[in-house]
Scaffold this active site. Sequence first.
Site, PDB file in Angstrom:
ATOM      1  N   HIS A   1      -6.086  -7.349  -0.578  1.00  0.00           N
ATOM      2  CA  HIS A   1      -6.278  -5.911  -0.828  1.00  0.00           C
ATOM      3  C   HIS A   1      -5.486  -5.480  -2.055  1.00  0.00           C
ATOM      4  O   HIS A   1      -4.400  -5.996  -2.316  1.00  0.00           O
ATOM      5  CB  HIS A   1      -5.809  -5.105   0.382  1.00  0.00           C
ATOM      6  CG  HIS A   1      -6.479  -5.477   1.669  1.00  0.00           C
ATOM      7  ND1 HIS A   1      -5.957  -6.421   2.536  1.00  0.00           N
ATOM      8  CD2 HIS A   1      -7.641  -5.047   2.225  1.00  0.00           C
ATOM      9  CE1 HIS A   1      -6.763  -6.546   3.587  1.00  0.00           C
ATOM     10  NE2 HIS A   1      -7.799  -5.733   3.418  1.00  0.00           N
TER      11      HIS A   1
ATOM     12  N   HIS B   1       0.821  -1.232   0.000  1.00  0.00           N
ATOM     13  CA  HIS B   1       0.000   0.000   0.000  1.00  0.00           C
ATOM     14  C   HIS B   1       0.845   1.269   0.000  1.00  0.00           C
ATOM     15  O   HIS B   1       0.307   2.359  -0.236  1.00  0.00           O
ATOM     16  CB  HIS B   1      -0.944   0.030   1.204  1.00  0.00           C
ATOM     17  CG  HIS B   1      -1.957  -1.068   1.205  1.00  0.00           C
ATOM     18  ND1 HIS B   1      -2.891  -1.211   0.200  1.00  0.00           N
ATOM     19  CD2 HIS B   1      -2.189  -2.085   2.082  1.00  0.00           C
ATOM     20  CE1 HIS B   1      -3.653  -2.276   0.470  1.00  0.00           C
ATOM     21  NE2 HIS B   1      -3.243  -2.824   1.595  1.00  0.00           N
TER      22      HIS B   1
ATOM     23  N   ASP C   1      -2.333 -10.537  -2.620  1.00  0.00           N
ATOM     24  CA  ASP C   1      -2.949 -10.124  -1.355  1.00  0.00           C
ATOM     25  C   ASP C   1      -4.429  -9.812  -1.607  1.00  0.00           C
ATOM     26  O   ASP C   1      -4.812  -9.387  -2.699  1.00  0.00           O
ATOM     27  CB  ASP C   1      -2.216  -8.882  -0.832  1.00  0.00           C
ATOM     28  CG  ASP C   1      -2.651  -8.463   0.560  1.00  0.00           C
ATOM     29  OD1 ASP C   1      -1.926  -8.776   1.515  1.00  0.00           O
ATOM     30  OD2 ASP C   1      -3.713  -7.817   0.694  1.00  0.00           O
TER      31      ASP C   1
ATOM     32  N   ASP D   1      -4.361 -13.156   3.138  1.00  0.00           N
ATOM     33  CA  ASP D   1      -5.633 -12.703   3.717  1.00  0.00           C
ATOM     34  C   ASP D   1      -6.828 -13.023   2.821  1.00  0.00           C
ATOM     35  O   ASP D   1      -7.947 -12.600   3.103  1.00  0.00           O
ATOM     36  CB  ASP D   1      -5.589 -11.214   4.099  1.00  0.00           C
ATOM     37  CG  ASP D   1      -4.862 -10.341   3.103  1.00  0.00           C
ATOM     38  OD1 ASP D   1      -4.500 -10.834   2.011  1.00  0.00           O
ATOM     39  OD2 ASP D   1      -4.664  -9.148   3.411  1.00  0.00           O
TER      40      ASP D   1
HETATM   41  C1  OKP Z   1      -2.979  -4.430   4.558  1.00  0.00           C
HETATM   42  B1  OKP Z   1      -2.562  -5.566   3.619  1.00  0.00           B
HETATM   43  C2  OKP Z   1     -10.919  -3.421   7.997  1.00  0.00           C
HETATM   44  C3  OKP Z   1      -9.950  -2.240   8.003  1.00  0.00           C
HETATM   45  C4  OKP Z   1      -8.854  -2.486   7.046  1.00  0.00           C
HETATM   46  C5  OKP Z   1      -6.676  -1.619   6.267  1.00  0.00           C
HETATM   47  C6  OKP Z   1      -6.300  -2.953   5.742  1.00  0.00           C
HETATM   48  C7  OKP Z   1      -4.876  -2.981   5.306  1.00  0.00           C
HETATM   49  C8  OKP Z   1      -4.451  -4.316   4.781  1.00  0.00           C
HETATM   50  N1  OKP Z   1     -12.178  -3.115   8.568  1.00  0.00           N
HETATM   51  N2  OKP Z   1      -7.759  -1.556   7.191  1.00  0.00           N
HETATM   52  O1  OKP Z   1      -2.984  -5.386   2.301  1.00  0.00           O
HETATM   53  O2  OKP Z   1      -2.982  -6.866   4.070  1.00  0.00           O
HETATM   54 ZN    ZN Z   2      -4.131  -7.383   2.521  1.00  0.00          ZN
END
Ligand code: OKP
Ligand code: ZN
Length: 347
Positions: A201, A163, A199, A288
Amino acid sequence: MLTIYSDDHRLHHGRGELMDGVIMPVVETPARADQVLARVRAAALGPVAPPVAFGRAPLARVHDGGYLDFLEGAWADWIATHGPDTDGLPMTWPVVGGALRRDRLPESIDGKLGYYGFDAGTPVTAGTWKASTAAADVALTGAARVTDGARGVFSLCRPPGHHAAADLFGGYCFLNNAAIAAQWLCDQGAARVAILDVDYHHGNGTQAIFYDRADVLFVSLHADPSQEFPYFLGYADETGRGDGDGFTLNLPLRWGTDWSGYGAALDRALARIDGFGPDVLVVSLGLDTFERDPISRFRLRSSDYPVMGDRLARLRRPTLFVFEGGYAVDALGENTVLLLAGFEAAA
Ligand code: OKP
Ligand code: ZN
C-alpha cells in the site's frame, strides 16, 4: 542483524474493521509480530533487544500536538460514551472540498474519531496508545543503533505506521514509526535520509509528512491507488512541493504485478536513492506484496525476497528496516527473514 522488539504490541488488538461491506475480524493482529519474532529466533537472524523509551518529544517532531493528545485519551473518551465492549471506529468525516469543515474539532469522541481518522478499518482499543508509543520506541531505538554504526537493524514495529500523517490515523496506523525515526535521524545530524516504502500500500502518511522537504527523499513502490487503498494519494504525478519538489517518487504498479514488473520498478527506485546519496536509508518493510496475502493483489514469491534484500544492500548505506504490513501470517516470518538475510549476505 539486530532486531528491536517489544511485547507491548499485543496491547493493540482490534476486534473488527469495516471491510467488503461488513465488520470483519481485523487482519492486523498480534499474531503477525509474534510469528515474525519466532522466525527471527528460529533462523538465528541475530540478537533481539528491547526498545528504550524516548518519550513524547520525537513523536511531536512529526505529529500534531492536538492529535497526540487525542490518541492518548481516545480510549477513555470512547468508553465514557460507549462503554468498553466495542472498539472506537469513525464513521463521519470532514471530507475535503469545502462542503464540510475541518476547522472545528468536535467535542464528542465520535466527532473526534472522524476528524482525526480517515477510514473505518482502524479500531482504537484499550491498548492502542501504549502499543503505538512502544512501536515508535522500537523504531527510534533501531535508528539509534544505526547512528552507533550498525550496517542494518530491524525494528519489528506493530502497529504499522506508514499511513499515519501528522494529524491522521488510518490504514491500521496511528504513529508513523518510519517518519519518526527518519526525523530523529535528521535531528541527530543526518543531512539526507531516504525512505524506501516497499509495502503493497502507498505510504500516504510518510509522503505527506515530508512532501515539502528536500532533506528526506520518499520513494514508494505500491499498488496503483486508482485500484487500491488508500485510493487518494500515491499517484505518479505527486513529486513533492516547494523545496521538496523532486523529492517524492511514486511508482504505482497494477494488480497482478509479479517480480518481473516489481524488480524493474525497484531498480528505478534504487537508482533514484543512489543519486540522492543518503546518509541513512529507512525501509518501510511491508511483506503484503506476497502472492498469498489475503488483502493484496501482487504476486511476489518467497524466493523474490532474498533478491530484494540483496539489491537493498547494494546501495551500501546504513539501513533501518521498519516493519509495516503483511497479512499472510503463516508465511510472514519466513518472508521477512528471507529478505533481511538476503540483505545481510550482501552487506
Ligand atoms: C495497512 B498497511 C481491503 C481493505 C484494506 C486497509 C489496508 C491497510 C493496510 N479490502 N484496508 O499498509 O499494510
Ligand atoms: Zn500494506
